[in-house]
Design a protein around this motif. Structure first.
Motif, PDB file in Angstrom:
ATOM      1  N   PHE A  71      -0.686   4.198   6.440  1.00 47.22           N
ATOM      2  CA  PHE A  71      -1.320   5.707   6.235  1.00 47.22           C
ATOM      3  C   PHE A  71      -0.867   6.505   7.595  1.00 47.22           C
ATOM      4  N   VAL A  72      -0.930   5.958   8.691  1.00 49.47           N
ATOM      5  CA  VAL A  72      -0.763   6.671   9.678  1.00 49.47           C
ATOM      6  C   VAL A  72       0.642   7.338  10.063  1.00 49.47           C
ATOM      7  N   LEU A  73       1.595   6.282   9.868  1.00 47.01           N
ATOM      8  CA  LEU A  73       3.046   6.733   9.962  1.00 47.01           C
ATOM      9  C   LEU A  73       3.687   7.759   8.853  1.00 47.01           C
ATOM     10  N   ALA A  74       3.251   7.456   7.541  1.00 45.97           N
ATOM     11  CA  ALA A  74       3.434   8.393   6.448  1.00 45.97           C
ATOM     12  C   ALA A  74       2.641   9.663   6.570  1.00 45.97           C
ATOM     13  N   GLY A  75       1.441   9.806   7.010  1.00 46.30           N
ATOM     14  CA  GLY A  75       0.801  10.940   7.533  1.00 46.30           C
ATOM     15  C   GLY A  75       1.495  11.652   8.344  1.00 46.30           C
ATOM     16  N   LEU A  76       1.809  11.083   9.420  1.00 48.47           N
ATOM     17  CA  LEU A  76       2.534  11.828  10.733  1.00 48.47           C
ATOM     18  C   LEU A  76       3.683  12.447  10.176  1.00 48.47           C
ATOM     19  N   SER A  77       4.598  11.767   9.656  1.00 45.20           N
ATOM     20  CA  SER A  77       5.749  12.248   8.835  1.00 45.20           C
ATOM     21  C   SER A  77       5.856  13.597   7.904  1.00 45.20           C
ATOM     22  N   ALA A  78       4.551  13.507   7.135  1.00 44.62           N
ATOM     23  CA  ALA A  78       4.006  14.371   6.059  1.00 44.62           C
ATOM     24  C   ALA A  78       3.644  15.847   6.914  1.00 44.62           C
ATOM     25  N   SER A  79       3.016  15.475   8.047  1.00 44.67           N
ATOM     26  CA  SER A  79       2.480  16.561   8.680  1.00 44.67           C
ATOM     27  C   SER A  79       3.549  17.261   9.536  1.00 44.67           C
ATOM     28  N   GLN A  80       4.529  16.757   9.712  1.00 39.97           N
ATOM     29  CA  GLN A  80       5.369  17.511  10.560  1.00 39.97           C
ATOM     30  C   GLN A  80       5.975  18.832  10.234  1.00 39.97           C
ATOM     31  N   PHE A 108       7.619  10.348   1.188  1.00 44.33           N
ATOM     32  CA  PHE A 108       7.750   9.411   2.240  1.00 44.33           C
ATOM     33  C   PHE A 108       7.077   8.149   2.232  1.00 44.33           C
ATOM     34  N   SER A 109       6.182   8.050   1.599  1.00 48.83           N
ATOM     35  CA  SER A 109       5.662   6.368   1.297  1.00 48.83           C
ATOM     36  C   SER A 109       6.741   5.636   0.527  1.00 48.83           C
ATOM     37  N   LEU A 110       7.478   6.366  -0.633  1.00 46.05           N
ATOM     38  CA  LEU A 110       8.335   5.682  -1.178  1.00 46.05           C
ATOM     39  C   LEU A 110       9.464   5.176  -0.260  1.00 46.05           C
ATOM     40  N   ASN A 111       9.893   5.943   0.503  1.00 45.38           N
ATOM     41  CA  ASN A 111      10.867   5.817   1.406  1.00 45.38           C
ATOM     42  C   ASN A 111      10.426   4.727   2.503  1.00 45.38           C
ATOM     43  N   ASP A 112       9.517   4.719   3.031  1.00 43.82           N
ATOM     44  CA  ASP A 112       8.832   3.626   3.925  1.00 43.82           C
ATOM     45  C   ASP A 112       8.710   2.304   3.346  1.00 43.82           C
ATOM     46  N   THR A 113       8.406   2.373   2.039  1.00 39.92           N
ATOM     47  CA  THR A 113       8.279   1.049   1.435  1.00 39.92           C
ATOM     48  C   THR A 113       9.869   0.532   1.135  1.00 39.92           C
ATOM     49  N   THR A 114      10.597   1.350   0.719  1.00 40.97           N
ATOM     50  CA  THR A 114      11.930   0.891   0.704  1.00 40.97           C
ATOM     51  C   THR A 114      12.683   0.390   1.787  1.00 40.97           C
ATOM     52  N   TYR A 115      12.586   1.127   2.820  1.00 36.51           N
ATOM     53  CA  TYR A 115      12.965   0.698   4.366  1.00 36.51           C
ATOM     54  C   TYR A 115      12.582  -0.612   4.567  1.00 36.51           C
ATOM     55  N   ASN A 116      11.169  -1.151   4.316  1.00 32.93           N
ATOM     56  CA  ASN A 116      10.578  -2.475   4.846  1.00 32.93           C
ATOM     57  C   ASN A 116      10.934  -3.544   3.919  1.00 32.93           C
ATOM     58  N   VAL A 117      11.063  -3.286   2.500  1.00 30.30           N
ATOM     59  CA  VAL A 117      11.275  -4.158   1.484  1.00 30.30           C
ATOM     60  C   VAL A 117      12.642  -4.546   1.538  1.00 30.30           C
ATOM     61  N   VAL A 176       0.873  -1.140  -0.172  1.00 28.82           N
ATOM     62  CA  VAL A 176      -0.103   0.173  -0.078  1.00 28.82           C
ATOM     63  C   VAL A 176       0.973   1.370   0.146  1.00 28.82           C
ATOM     64  N   GLY A 177       2.216   0.915   0.309  1.00 28.90           N
ATOM     65  CA  GLY A 177       3.106   2.409   0.425  1.00 28.90           C
ATOM     66  C   GLY A 177       3.000   3.337  -0.738  1.00 28.90           C
ATOM     67  N   PRO A 178       3.216   2.731  -1.887  1.00 27.21           N
ATOM     68  CA  PRO A 178       3.117   3.887  -2.975  1.00 27.21           C
ATOM     69  C   PRO A 178       2.087   4.555  -3.315  1.00 27.21           C
ATOM     70  N   PHE A 179       0.706   3.967  -2.638  1.00 26.50           N
ATOM     71  CA  PHE A 179      -0.479   4.541  -2.921  1.00 26.50           C
ATOM     72  C   PHE A 179      -0.854   5.432  -1.947  1.00 26.50           C
ATOM     73  N   VAL A 180      -0.081   5.275  -0.765  1.00 29.40           N
ATOM     74  CA  VAL A 180      -0.521   5.997   0.299  1.00 29.40           C
ATOM     75  C   VAL A 180      -0.026   7.620   0.161  1.00 29.40           C
ATOM     76  N   GLY A 181       0.995   7.984  -0.506  1.00 29.33           N
ATOM     77  CA  GLY A 181       1.462   9.268  -0.519  1.00 29.33           C
ATOM     78  C   GLY A 181       0.609   9.996  -1.494  1.00 29.33           C
TER      79      GLY A 181
END
Length: 435
Positions: free
Chosen positions: A126-135, A372-381, A68-73
């Protein structure tokens, strides 16, 4: 200004404190729920998983982020981020209910259980990427390094605290049974619900961005997801100052995955082959050391980046990890592995803080959620890739001197590559006018 002065200024922001509270409550709930999930799948008395099974279980926990990461952003850049954080946590709290019932009746192997785990953990993106983008909407840009250090590190500490509370509750009150894991899973829903309500009452619909909310129909937005993803990749590719740290962090995570699985196998099958309680106690020490290292990184990173710059700080962290892995990992002594985990966590968290801040500073707000979503996806993959590589390469008990030496050498080579690549990117940014 001193790091203490920056910290006081960041904490003086009421919106920042509220956004931090949303993060901490949610990640504490993650620690409780994921402890129940991992315990029921991996640490119940009748299960003794091998490396491949452990890697597969972690893939179930982490790959939903990648799906879902790439779609979240794209949606974070179109929808109210306050509403996304609120709704995502609320949905997760609801899904925990059937998951709890399935765990109570020892039905973890069903498709419904797997689907529930995928949904709960995937929606967390959605939660973590949203928090980072909101900072950037709650602190000024010049305070982002300190704000990110505090938010991400305290989030990790709260997640680790959730794991610790879960372990204590299972050992003293609930018992390591299906019923105990079910009750623990249910408590995780309380954290999700609390985080959802806190986000809803703390911020208005537009308070966390995006700065311009499109009025497109949902159908149009969904049709533009792929185009938005491509635009996010292109936006990042045009900004190598942000792209190279992300690449370095991804390689770091592959090597980290190898070490993570090796540590788990060592405690389960080498240090304490016939003592399940001893293995769990040892792994608890490893987790605690990791949490302390992450906490210390929050205090070290802001002054270190001001003195060295983010690029040199990442290089120093990776080179230091290479030395630590070889020196403390090769003897295969439990105490030395705990110490190594402490230093490795400092490097991992410090790198993440710098990467997050670089994205926030280099990428436009209209693209920030996608990046940020791309970053989170890369982080976990990348972490999962490391786990499966270790599962295929390591012996059953996890003890392999050549593997430790290769991982340590990998970190040293990564530091050398990043030094050259980041220097070229910095030179280009000085001679190129960003669009």
């Amino acid at each position: 200004m001193s790091s203490n002065g920056n910290l006081r200024l960041v904490l003086s922001s009421r919106p920042f404190r509220r956004l931090l509270g949303v993060r901490l409550v949610s990640q504490f709930g993650d620690g409780l729920f994921q402890s129940a999930l991992a315990g029921s799948l991996l640490f119940s008395p009748e299960k003794a998983p091998d490396g491949v099974r452990v890697a597969t279980a972690f893939a179930v926990l982490l790959l939903p982020y990648s799906i879902v990461g790439p779609f979240v952003g794209v949606f974070l850049d179109r929808w109210s981020r306050r509403n996304v954080i609120y709704a995502a946590n609320l949905v997760r709290a609801v899904i925990v209910v059937p998951m709890t019932l399935l765990t109570w009746h020892a039905q973890e192997g069903t498709m419904v259980y797997a689907l529930g785990a995928l949904l709960i953990i995937g929606i967390n993106r959605f939660v973590l990427a949203g928090l980072s983008a909101s900072q950037p909407h709650v602190v000024p840009q010049q305070r982002l390094v300190t704000a990110n250090a505090l938010a991400t590190t305290l989030g990790t500490v709260c997640y680790t605290l959730g794991l610790g509370v879960a372990a204590l509750a299972l050992s003293t009150l609930l018992g390591k049974t299906h019923h105990g894991y079910a009750v623990l899973a249910a408590t995780g829903a309380i954290g999700y619900l609390g985080s959802a309500l806190l986000a809803y009452v703390s911020f208005s619909r537009a308070a966390l961005g995006p700065d311009v909310v499109p009025t497109d129909r949902l159908r149009t937005a969904i049709a533009g997801v792929v185009r938005g993803m491509v635009a996010g990749y292109q936006h990042l590719a045009e900004r190598p100052v942000a792209a190279y740290p992300m690449i370095a962090q991804g390689i770091f995570r592959i090597l980290y995955g190898v070490l993570a699985l090796a540590t788990l196998l060592l405690y389960r099958r080498y240090f304490y082959p016939n003592d399940r309680a001893g293995a769990l106690a040892g792994l608890t020490q490893v987790i605690a050391a990791g949490g302390l290292g992450s906490l210390l990184a929050a205090f070290l990173t802001p002054p270190a980046t001001r003195r060295l710059g983010g690029r040199r700080f990442i290089t120093a962290l990776m080179a230091g990890v290479g030395v630590v892995v070889i020196a403390l990992g090769a003897p295969f002594v439990p105490l030395l592995l705990v110490i190594a985990t402490f230093f490795l966590s400092i490097a991992a968290q410090g790198t993440k803080i710098v990467v997050d801040t670089t994205i926030q500073q280099e990428c436009h707000d209209d693209f920030r959620g996608r990046v940020f979503s791309l970053n989170d996806t890369t982080y976990n993959v990348c972490f999962v890739i490391g786990l499966f590589a270790a599962a295929l390469a390591l012996p059953g008990n996890g003890r392999s001197v050549p593997s430790i030496l290769l991982v340590g050498a990998g970190y040293l080579l990564l530091a050398a590559w990043f030094t050259m690549a980041a220097a070229r990117a910095a030179t280009r940014s000085l001679t190129t006018v960003a669009p």
